[in-house]
Design a protein around this motif. Sequence first.
Motif, mmCIF file in Angstrom:
data_model
loop_
_atom_site.group_PDB
_atom_site.id
_atom_site.type_symbol
_atom_site.label_atom_id
_atom_site.label_comp_id
_atom_site.label_asym_id
_atom_site.label_seq_id
_atom_site.Cartn_x
_atom_site.Cartn_y
_atom_site.Cartn_z
ATOM 1 N N ASP A 62 35.076 -28.381 4.281
ATOM 2 C CA ASP A 62 36.041 -28.781 5.307
ATOM 3 C C ASP A 62 35.649 -28.123 6.624
ATOM 4 O OD1 ASP A 62 38.291 -28.919 7.013
ATOM 5 O OD2 ASP A 62 39.644 -29.104 5.303
ATOM 6 N N VAL A 63 35.245 -28.938 7.596
ATOM 7 C CA VAL A 63 34.770 -28.414 8.883
ATOM 8 C C VAL A 63 35.851 -27.603 9.593
ATOM 9 C CG1 VAL A 63 34.042 -29.074 11.204
ATOM 10 C CG2 VAL A 63 33.019 -30.187 9.223
ATOM 11 N N LYS A 64 37.071 -28.075 9.563
ATOM 12 C CA LYS A 64 38.159 -27.374 10.261
ATOM 13 C C LYS A 64 38.328 -25.958 9.730
ATOM 14 C CE LYS A 64 41.742 -29.802 11.328
ATOM 15 N NZ LYS A 64 43.023 -30.559 11.272
ATOM 16 N N ARG A 65 38.233 -25.803 8.417
ATOM 17 C CA ARG A 65 38.355 -24.468 7.830
ATOM 18 C C ARG A 65 37.175 -23.581 8.216
ATOM 19 N NH1 ARG A 65 42.087 -22.799 4.380
ATOM 20 N NH2 ARG A 65 43.525 -24.294 3.435
ATOM 21 N N ILE A 66 35.981 -24.159 8.234
ATOM 22 C CA ILE A 66 34.798 -23.373 8.610
ATOM 23 C C ILE A 66 34.940 -22.839 10.024
ATOM 24 C CG2 ILE A 66 32.304 -23.425 8.983
ATOM 25 C CD1 ILE A 66 32.096 -25.589 6.875
ATOM 26 N N PHE A 67 35.400 -23.706 10.933
ATOM 27 C CA PHE A 67 35.539 -23.299 12.331
ATOM 28 C C PHE A 67 36.648 -22.265 12.538
ATOM 29 C CE2 PHE A 67 33.538 -27.421 14.143
ATOM 30 C CZ PHE A 67 32.276 -26.851 13.997
ATOM 31 N N GLY A 68 37.450 -22.041 11.498
ATOM 32 C CA GLY A 68 38.491 -21.019 11.592
ATOM 33 C C GLY A 68 37.952 -19.612 11.425
ATOM 34 N N TYR A 69 36.658 -19.508 11.093
ATOM 35 C CA TYR A 69 36.050 -18.193 10.877
ATOM 36 C C TYR A 69 35.100 -17.836 12.027
ATOM 37 C CZ TYR A 69 37.770 -19.022 6.140
ATOM 38 O OH TYR A 69 38.569 -19.286 5.065
ATOM 39 N N HIS A 70 34.847 -16.552 12.173
ATOM 40 C CA HIS A 70 33.901 -16.071 13.174
ATOM 41 C C HIS A 70 32.516 -16.617 12.871
ATOM 42 C CE1 HIS A 70 31.274 -13.140 15.244
ATOM 43 N NE2 HIS A 70 32.281 -13.039 16.112
ATOM 44 N N ILE A 71 31.683 -16.762 13.903
ATOM 45 C CA ILE A 71 30.353 -17.347 13.753
ATOM 46 C C ILE A 71 29.512 -16.600 12.714
ATOM 47 C CG2 ILE A 71 29.483 -15.985 15.692
ATOM 48 C CD1 ILE A 71 28.324 -19.514 14.734
ATOM 49 N N SER A 72 29.650 -15.284 12.655
ATOM 50 C CA SER A 72 28.864 -14.515 11.680
ATOM 51 C C SER A 72 29.285 -14.838 10.255
ATOM 52 C CB SER A 72 29.023 -13.010 11.940
ATOM 53 O OG SER A 72 30.372 -12.611 11.805
ATOM 54 N N GLU A 88 30.378 -9.699 2.758
ATOM 55 C CA GLU A 88 29.987 -10.557 1.635
ATOM 56 C C GLU A 88 31.213 -11.029 0.868
ATOM 57 O OE1 GLU A 88 26.913 -12.458 -0.552
ATOM 58 O OE2 GLU A 88 27.008 -11.468 1.410
ATOM 59 N N ASN A 89 32.167 -10.143 0.685
ATOM 60 C CA ASN A 89 33.402 -10.513 -0.007
ATOM 61 C C ASN A 89 34.213 -11.504 0.823
ATOM 62 O OD1 ASN A 89 35.396 -10.195 -2.158
ATOM 63 N ND2 ASN A 89 36.612 -9.065 -0.654
ATOM 64 N N LEU A 90 34.263 -11.283 2.142
ATOM 65 C CA LEU A 90 34.969 -12.216 3.024
ATOM 66 C C LEU A 90 34.336 -13.606 2.992
ATOM 67 C CD1 LEU A 90 35.839 -10.286 6.311
ATOM 68 C CD2 LEU A 90 37.399 -11.063 4.520
ATOM 69 N N SER A 91 33.003 -13.652 3.010
ATOM 70 C CA SER A 91 32.312 -14.944 3.024
ATOM 71 C C SER A 91 32.509 -15.692 1.707
ATOM 72 C CB SER A 91 30.821 -14.750 3.313
ATOM 73 O OG SER A 91 30.187 -14.006 2.299
ATOM 74 N N ARG A 92 32.583 -14.958 0.604
ATOM 75 C CA ARG A 92 32.837 -15.602 -0.695
ATOM 76 C C ARG A 92 34.209 -16.255 -0.698
ATOM 77 N NH1 ARG A 92 35.675 -13.958 -4.819
ATOM 78 N NH2 ARG A 92 35.850 -11.838 -3.989
ATOM 79 N N LYS A 93 35.218 -15.539 -0.211
ATOM 80 C CA LYS A 93 36.575 -16.094 -0.152
ATOM 81 C C LYS A 93 36.653 -17.252 0.841
ATOM 82 C CE LYS A 93 38.946 -11.819 -1.468
ATOM 83 N NZ LYS A 93 39.898 -10.758 -1.041
ATOM 84 N N ALA A 94 35.933 -17.132 1.961
ATOM 85 C CA ALA A 94 35.927 -18.202 2.966
ATOM 86 C C ALA A 94 35.314 -19.475 2.401
ATOM 87 C CB ALA A 94 35.156 -17.747 4.201
ATOM 88 N N LEU A 95 34.238 -19.320 1.635
ATOM 89 C CA LEU A 95 33.594 -20.483 1.029
ATOM 90 C C LEU A 95 34.525 -21.164 0.040
ATOM 91 C CD1 LEU A 95 31.159 -22.309 0.585
ATOM 92 C CD2 LEU A 95 30.283 -20.636 -1.071
#
Length: 245
Positions: free
Chosen positions: A33-43, A11-18
Motif C-alpha cells: 500500500d503506497v499510502k502506508r509506505i509514504f507514512g514512514y520516514h525515507i530511511s 530493523e524492528n521498526l521496518s519489519r512492523k512497517a512492512l
Amino acid sequence: RIAKDEDAYLENLSRKALQKATLYSANRKIILDVKRIFGYHISLQRRLIKKALFGLDIGENAVTFEVIDRLQNCLNQTQAHVELSGDVSALRTQGLFILSRPCPPFNVPIHLSGKTSFPIQNAQIIAKQYASTQAPLIIPGDAYTVLFDAEQMPKSLHIRQMRSGDRFCPFGIDGTQKVSKLLRNLKIPRNLRGEIPVLVGDNQILWVLGLRRSTFAPVTSKTKQILQLIFEGGWQRMITHPEMR
C-alpha cells in the motif's frame, strides 16, 4: 554498541512497517500500500523495500544501494515500471507498489468436493454440491463465488494461468472475448496478468477466478444439482474493489 542498538531498533521498526504496508504476499509477489509506505520516514521506506525484496527470495548480494534507489524513484512516481537484474520487476500503479518475479506455469486439478489449494497464488478453491432446492444465496456481482449446473459440468476440471490468445464467453455478454481484454478493462496491472488463474474444463474457460464467470452451465429452473465454487485468497479483490484494502 550504540550503532548496533540503533540498527536493531530500525530493523524492528521496518519489519512492523512492512507488515502494515503489505496487502498481499506470496512467494513470487508482494503488493504494498503506497499510502502506508509514504507514512514512514525515507530511511524506513528504504529498509521496508529491502525487506520486501528478501521476501521474494532475492539474494542479499543482489539488493544493492543502486537497486533500492531505483525502486525508491519508481515508488515516488504515480505510474512507473522498473525491470531489475534477473527476473524481478516493480510496478507503481493505482496506489499500489508491486514487486514480483514471473510466475511459473501451473495446472492444478480441482476436487469437486472439498478444498483444492494452489500455493502459487496463496489461494484455494472450495467446492460444494447442493440439490437445487437447497441452492445457496450469493451476492450479485460476486466473482469470488460461482454456481454451475453440476450435471452440465465436465467431469475433469483444472486451474491454470491464463495464456496468450485465451478466449471465453463472459456472462452477460454476447459472443466471446479475449481474457486479456477483460483484464485491460478491469485495469489489472500488467505484471499481475500472467498469473491470472482460470478454471478450465473440456478445453473451455469456465471462470476467470475472482473476475468473471462464463455462460457455461448456468443454473436455471431445470437445474437439479448445483456445483458451488468459492475462490479464497489471491489479490483480485483488492484490485477490483480498492475500497476494501
